[in-house]
Design a protein around this motif. Structure first.
Motif, PDB file in Angstrom:
ATOM      1  N   ARG A  76       0.858  -1.187   0.000  1.00 58.11           N
ATOM      2  CA  ARG A  76       0.000   0.000   0.000  1.00 58.11           C
ATOM      3  C   ARG A  76       0.890   1.230   0.000  1.00 58.11           C
ATOM      4  N   ALA A  77       0.529   2.215  -0.837  1.00 58.15           N
ATOM      5  CA  ALA A  77       1.353   3.419  -0.965  1.00 58.15           C
ATOM      6  C   ALA A  77       0.488   4.569  -1.446  1.00 58.15           C
ATOM      7  N   SER A  78       0.948   5.784  -1.174  1.00 60.23           N
ATOM      8  CA  SER A  78       0.179   6.964  -1.574  1.00 60.23           C
ATOM      9  C   SER A  78       0.205   7.168  -3.080  1.00 60.23           C
ATOM     10  N   GLN A  79       1.275   6.739  -3.758  1.00 56.34           N
ATOM     11  CA  GLN A  79       1.302   6.837  -5.218  1.00 56.34           C
ATOM     12  C   GLN A  79       1.003   5.465  -5.825  1.00 56.34           C
ATOM     13  N   TYR A  80       2.009   4.663  -6.101  1.00 55.81           N
ATOM     14  CA  TYR A  80       1.765   3.346  -6.681  1.00 55.81           C
ATOM     15  C   TYR A  80       2.345   2.263  -5.779  1.00 55.81           C
ATOM     16  N   PRO A  81       1.584   1.227  -5.500  1.00 61.72           N
ATOM     17  CA  PRO A  81       2.129   0.090  -4.748  1.00 61.72           C
ATOM     18  C   PRO A  81       3.244  -0.626  -5.502  1.00 61.72           C
ATOM     19  N   TYR A  82       3.128  -0.697  -6.834  1.00 65.97           N
ATOM     20  CA  TYR A  82       4.150  -1.422  -7.602  1.00 65.97           C
ATOM     21  C   TYR A  82       4.425  -0.669  -8.899  1.00 65.97           C
ATOM     22  N   VAL A  83       5.706  -0.398  -9.151  1.00 70.17           N
ATOM     23  CA  VAL A  83       6.150   0.262 -10.376  1.00 70.17           C
ATOM     24  C   VAL A  83       7.187  -0.636 -11.032  1.00 70.17           C
TER      25      VAL A  83
ATOM     26  N   LEU B  10      -2.494  -5.202  -3.706  1.00 73.93           N
ATOM     27  CA  LEU B  10      -1.845  -3.945  -4.048  1.00 73.93           C
ATOM     28  C   LEU B  10      -2.905  -2.855  -4.091  1.00 73.93           C
ATOM     29  N   GLU B  11      -2.694  -1.774  -3.310  1.00 69.58           N
ATOM     30  CA  GLU B  11      -3.692  -0.707  -3.242  1.00 69.58           C
ATOM     31  C   GLU B  11      -3.019   0.635  -3.025  1.00 69.58           C
ATOM     32  N   SER B  12      -3.414   1.624  -3.838  1.00 66.26           N
ATOM     33  CA  SER B  12      -2.975   3.002  -3.645  1.00 66.26           C
ATOM     34  C   SER B  12      -3.915   3.684  -2.661  1.00 66.26           C
ATOM     35  N   THR B  13      -3.363   4.293  -1.636  1.00 64.24           N
ATOM     36  CA  THR B  13      -4.198   4.963  -0.638  1.00 64.24           C
ATOM     37  C   THR B  13      -4.731   6.300  -1.133  1.00 64.24           C
ATOM     38  N   ASP B  14      -4.223   6.802  -2.264  1.00 65.79           N
ATOM     39  CA  ASP B  14      -4.698   8.066  -2.824  1.00 65.79           C
ATOM     40  C   ASP B  14      -5.523   7.874  -4.097  1.00 65.79           C
ATOM     41  N   GLY B  15      -5.971   6.654  -4.342  1.00 64.28           N
ATOM     42  CA  GLY B  15      -6.869   6.408  -5.455  1.00 64.28           C
ATOM     43  C   GLY B  15      -6.194   6.196  -6.789  1.00 64.28           C
ATOM     44  N   ASN B  16      -4.880   6.041  -6.840  1.00 66.24           N
ATOM     45  CA  ASN B  16      -4.200   5.716  -8.094  1.00 66.24           C
ATOM     46  C   ASN B  16      -4.346   4.225  -8.398  1.00 66.24           C
TER      47      ASN B  16
ATOM     48  N   VAL C  89      -0.836  -0.661 -10.034  1.00 66.34           N
ATOM     49  CA  VAL C  89       0.411  -0.956 -10.750  1.00 66.34           C
ATOM     50  C   VAL C  89       0.640   0.130 -11.793  1.00 66.34           C
ATOM     51  N   CYS C  90       1.911   0.546 -11.935  1.00 68.97           N
ATOM     52  CA  CYS C  90       2.314   1.433 -13.022  1.00 68.97           C
ATOM     53  C   CYS C  90       3.418   0.758 -13.809  1.00 68.97           C
ATOM     54  N   LEU C  91       3.165   0.525 -15.107  1.00 66.06           N
ATOM     55  CA  LEU C  91       4.136  -0.127 -15.983  1.00 66.06           C
ATOM     56  C   LEU C  91       4.700   0.899 -16.954  1.00 66.06           C
ATOM     57  N   TYR C  92       5.998   1.130 -16.876  1.00 63.16           N
ATOM     58  CA  TYR C  92       6.645   2.052 -17.817  1.00 63.16           C
ATOM     59  C   TYR C  92       6.939   1.337 -19.134  1.00 63.16           C
TER      60      TYR C  92
ATOM     61  N   GLY D  47      -6.777  -1.396 -10.727  1.00 60.92           N
ATOM     62  CA  GLY D  47      -6.186  -1.870 -11.955  1.00 60.92           C
ATOM     63  C   GLY D  47      -4.740  -1.485 -12.207  1.00 60.92           C
ATOM     64  N   ILE D  48      -4.386  -1.457 -13.517  1.00 63.00           N
ATOM     65  CA  ILE D  48      -3.008  -1.279 -13.969  1.00 63.00           C
ATOM     66  C   ILE D  48      -2.939  -0.044 -14.862  1.00 63.00           C
ATOM     67  N   ARG D  49      -1.932   0.782 -14.623  1.00 63.00           N
ATOM     68  CA  ARG D  49      -1.646   1.884 -15.533  1.00 63.00           C
ATOM     69  C   ARG D  49      -0.491   1.456 -16.426  1.00 63.00           C
TER      70      ARG D  49
END
Length: 549
Positions: A484-491, A504-510, A513-516, A532-534
C-alpha cells in the motif's frame, strides 16, 4: 621465551598510520588450566616476594578471598602489586614496579586503589600471563608527561611475537583529567584471550589511539572481550593536541588482524570519530553479542571475517557532531556468511549516508534476521542498503519504521552479480518524505530478487507521493505480499517480473500498478489489484485471475 623489553623506550617515535540484553555472565578459564590440574602455586607479597620470584622460590601463602582469587590456581605465581611496591594512591608511577614483576606464569593482582601510569608496560612472547584488578583504577598521565610511546598503557603481545594465554580484567580507567586519553590495552594472543570488566571514564581527548585493540593470531585461537565500555567516546583529532597528525581520530575498539574466533560481549562504546567497534580486516570469526554502540562516525559496528555474527546489539544514532559525516548503524564487509540477528537500530539524528545497515561490496554473503530498525529525522536516509558487488543477501523476519525526509527503507543496488537477494517476512512502515527523489519503500535495481510475504505501507509525509516497490531489474518475484502506498504500490521498469497472490492498493486512489514503457513481459496472477493497472507502453503484459476492487 617471553620478551622483557630491555630497552624501555624502544617504541619511541612517530605514530603509525593505522590504527542489552544477554544471557547471564559466563566465566571462562584457560583450557587445560583448571585449579585441580595445577600442583604448584606461589602467592607472593612484599619485596621478599619479588626476590623469591627472581630465584624461583615457591613458598605458598594463602590469600583472602577477592574477585581475582578465583584465578589463582591458573598461575604458578600470584603477586599483590602493592605488597611488591606499587603505589596505590595515584601519586607515583607503577610502571617500573610492573617491569620488575613481569614474568611468565604470573598473575599480577591490583588491590583497591588508584594506580598512576606515565609509561607503557610491554610484555610479549609469554605463555600465560594475567593482570587483574579488585576495584582498581588506572590513572594515565597527561599526554605531555607520558614517557616513551604516548598511546598505550599495556602492550601485551605483538603480531610477530604474540602471547599464548592472557587475562586482563577488573579496571576503571580514569581519563577525566585533560589530555589523558590513551589506549588502555593492546593485545595479540595466539591461544586464549580473556578481557572483562574494563570501564573507561572520561572523553578520549588526546587524539591518540582508542581504548582497545585485540587480535587472535592463530586460526584455532579464541578470545572474549566482555563488558569493555567507553561510553564517553573521543574527540576528533583536530580538536586535540595531536591535531594534523592523524585521520579523523580514535577508534573505539579495533580488531582488524584477527585470525581466530574473537567475541565482543555486552560491550559499550560512545561517539568515536573513526568507527566504534571496527573488526573488519581479518579473516577470522568475529562475534558481537549484545552491547550498546552509539553515535560513532563511520560505523558504530563494523564487522568482517568468515561466519561472523552480530547478535542482539543495540545501536543508536541520536547525536551528530559538526565533524561527523557518516554514522552508519552496522556495516558488514570483507567476509562471507556474515549474520546480523536480533539487532535493534534506532537512528534519530541521521546524516545523509547514515544507513542503518550497509552490506558492502566485499561482503560475499549475508543474512539479516529478526532485526528492528527505526529511523526518523529531517534528512534523507536509507535503511538496509545492499551494495552492487555484495553477494547473496537474505533479509527475514525484519521490520523497518522509516520516517525520515526521504530515502529507501530497502535499497538493492544495481549489480551484475547473479546471486539472489531474498526478503521474506519483511515489514516496512512509517511516513517518509521524498526529499532528493528517494521515495520508494523497496528500490530493487538488481536481477533475480525475490520478495515474499512482504508487508509495505508507504502513505507519505504531508501528502508526499511514495511507492511501495519500484523494480528496475530482471526476474523479480513478489509473492503473497501486501503493498500500500500513496502513489503506486508497484512500479515496473524491468523485465520478466512476476507478482502473484498479493494485495496492491494506492491509498490516494491511483492504480495498483504502473508499468513504464521499458517494462517487458511482466506477469500478474491471482492478485487483488485495486483500481487496476496503468500501462504506459509495457510489452507482453500477462494478467490472470486477478481482481480489481
Amino acid at each position: 621465551m617471553s620478551e622483557r623489553s630491555g630497552i624501555r623506550n624502544s617504541d619511541r617515535g612517530n605514530f603509525p598510520c593505522s590504527q542489552s540484553t544477554c544471557q547471564p555472565d559466563e566465566q571462562y578459564s584457560f583450557a587445560g588450566r583448571s585449579r585441580s590440574q595445577r600442583s604448584r602455586r606461589t602467592f607472593l607479597r612484599g619485596a621478599s616476594a619479588v626476590a623469591a620470584a627472581g630465584i624461583g622460590l615457591t613458598s605458598a601463602v594463602s590469600a583472602a578471598s577477592t574477585p581475582s582469587s578465583q584465578y589463582y590456581g591458573d598461575y604458578e605465581n600470584v603477586i599483590d602489586v602493592v605488597e611488591a611496591g606499587a603505589d596505590n594512591t595515584g601519586n607515583e608511577s607503577i610502571t617500573p614496579v610492573l617491569e620488575d614483576l613481569r614474568a611468565d606464569e604470573t598473575l599480577l593482582v591490583f588491590p583497591e586503589g588508584r594506580y598512576y601510569m606515565d609509561e607503557q608496560f610491554r610484555f610479549t612472547g609469554f605463555e600465560n600471563f594475567g593482570v587483574v584488578g579488585d576495584n582498581a583504577t588506572l590513572v594515565p598521565a597527561n599526554y605531555r608527561d607520558f614517557d616513551g610511546p604516548q598511546y598505550r598503557l599495556f602492550r601485551l603481545g605483538v603480531s610477530y611475537r604474540p602471547g599464548r594465554m592472557l587475562r586482563f580484567e577488573g579496571f576503571d580507567i580514569d581519563q577525566t583529567a585533560p589530555n589523558t586519553g590513551i589506549r588502555t590495552i593492546e593485545a595479540n594472543v595466539s591461544d586464549r584471550l580473556e578481557v572483562r570488566d574494563i570501564t573507561v571514564r572520561g572523553e578520549h581527548d588526546s587524539g591518540t589511539w582508542g581504548p582497545g585493540q585485540f587480535n587472535i593470531t592463530d586460526p584455532d585461537g579464541w578470545g572474549i572481550v566482555e563488558r569493555f565500555r567507553a561510553m564517553d567516546g573521543a574527540r576528533w583529532v583536530n580538536n586535540t593536541l595531536y591535531a594534523g597528525n592523524r585521520w579523523r581520530g580514535p577508534i573505539g575498539i579495533e580488531a582488524n588482524q584477527n585470525r581466530g574466533t574473537l567475541e565482543f560481549r555486552r560491550c559499550g562504546l560512545g561517539a568515536f570519530p573513526n568507527n566504534g567497534l571496527y573488526a573488519a580486516g581479518g579473516d577470522g570469526k568475529i562475534v558481537v553479542h549484545g552491547g550498546l554502540y552509539r553515535n560513532s562516525n563511520g560505523a558504530n559496528v563494523r564487522v568482517g571475517g568468515r561466519n561472523s555474527e552480530i547478535r542482539w546489539p543495540t545501536v543508536q544514532v541520536n547525536d551528530t557532531r559538526p565533524e561527523d559525516r557518516t554514522q552508519r548503524g552496522i556495516r558488514i564487509e570483507n567476509g562471507r556468511n556474515i549474520e546480523i540477528y536480533g539487532a535493534a537500530i534506532e537512528i534519530t539524528s541521521p546524516k545523509p549516508t547514515s544507513h542503518a545497515i550497509s552490506a558492502m561490496n566485499t561482503c560475499e554473503s549475508a543474512r539479516i534476521d529478526n532485526t528492528r530498525i527505526r529511523m526518523s529525522g529531517s534528512d534523507v536516509n536509507h535503511g538496509i542498503v545492499v551494495s552492487p558487488d555484495c553477494g547473496e543477501t537474505i533479509i527475514v523476519d525484519t521490520s523497518i519504521t522509516h520516517e525520515t525526509a526521504g530515502g529507501y527503507p530497502v535499497w538493492i543496488r544495481d549489480s551484475d552479480r547473479p546471486e539472489q537477494v531474498l526478503a521474506e517476512n519483511l515489514t516496512i512502515t512509517g511516513r517518509a518524505g521524498d526529499a532528493g527523489g528517494f521515495r520508494d519503500g523497496i528500490r530493487c535495481e538488481r536481477d533475480n530478487c525475490r520478495l515474499s510475504h512482504v508487508d509495505i505501507e508507504q502513505p507519505g509525509r504531508d501528502g508526499v507521493d511514495r511507492n511501495a516497490i519500484v523494480n528496475m531489474g530482471d526476474n523479480l518475484t513478489v509473492y503473497r505480499s501486501e503493498l500500500r502506498a500513496s502513489q503506486y504500490p508497484y512500479v515496473d521498469l524491468g523485465s520478466d517480473a512476476l507478482v502473484r497472490d498479493s494485495v496492491l492498493e494506492s491509498t490516494d486512489g491511483n492504480e495498483a500498478v504502473c508499468l513504464y514503457s521499458s517494462a517487458e513481459n511482466p506477469e500478474f496472477k491471482k492478485n487483488q489489484l485495486v483500481d487496476g493497472i496503468r500501462d504506459l507502453g509495457a510489452s507482453e503484459v500477462t494478467t490472470w485471475n486477478n481482481t480489481y476492487e
